[in-house]
Enzyme design. Structure first.
Site, PDB file in Angstrom:
ATOM      1  N   CYS A  45       0.836  -1.210   0.000  1.00 55.84           N
ATOM      2  CA  CYS A  45       0.000   0.000   0.000  1.00 55.84           C
ATOM      3  C   CYS A  45       0.865   1.252   0.000  1.00 55.84           C
ATOM      4  CB  CYS A  45      -0.947   0.012   1.195  1.00 55.84           C
ATOM      5  SG  CYS A  45      -2.155  -1.325   1.147  1.00 55.84           S
ATOM      6  N   THR A  46       1.922   1.230   0.781  1.00 56.76           N
ATOM      7  CA  THR A  46       2.845   2.358   0.819  1.00 56.76           C
ATOM      8  C   THR A  46       3.497   2.532  -0.551  1.00 56.76           C
ATOM      9  OG1 THR A  46       3.211   2.021   3.180  1.00 56.76           O
ATOM     10  CG2 THR A  46       4.860   3.332   1.998  1.00 56.76           C
TER      11      THR A  46
END
Length: 153
Positions: A45-46
């Site tokens: 996600c990052t």
């Protein structure tokens, strides 16, 4: 529900990490890139959102708005945004209604979690119709950033 190219984008109003209401309708007349992501502070996600952060100038230069949406609380998203210096709004779909409307919601996720946003990307045109839709079943995969960028041109 599977969304298809050409159909109107489901409308929504969600709270941002800045504790303000943000509606898709606010961006009529602009292209909007929406990134759904499962959970803040996780590796993939990052990477997904940092890719958009690092490409922000491209999208901003074309007059496009970027929005990130997850089922995390707006407080969690606020910290996530701050730590990663995201220039775009992160929206909390804590009640899971928008993720479901876009067909981007896992019934079951890792560690017994239920109702987590799938990794997905949508491009909405100036008239608020879907011109790109990608919903990934494998949370370890990343969206096709080149295809997204191409649709915003």
């Amino acid at each position: 529900m599977v969304l298809t190219i050409g159909q109107p984008a489901p409308q929504f109003t969600l709270f941002s990490s800045d504790k303000k209401e943000v509606s898709l309708a606010d961006f009529k007349g602009r292209k909007v890139v929406i990134h759904f992501f499962p959970l803040a502070f996780t590796g993939v996600c990052t990477a997904q959102l940092c890719t958009m952060r690092d490409s922000f100038g491209y999208y901003d230069g074309l007059g496009a708005t970027i929005l990130g949406i997850s089922v995390d609380s707006l407080f969690t998203l606020g910290k996530f945004k701050e730590e990663n210096n995201y220039q775009f709004d992160l929206l909390s779909d804590f009640n899971k209604e928008v993720s479901a409307a876009y067909g981007a919601l896992y019934a079951e996720f890792a560690f017994g979690m239920k109702g987590v946003a799938k990794r997905a990307a949508f491009v909405i045109d100036e008239e608020q119709n879907i011109i790109y839709a990608e919903v990934l079943e494998n949370a370890g995969d990343l969206p096709d950033f080149a295809a997204i960028a191409d649709k915003v041109k």
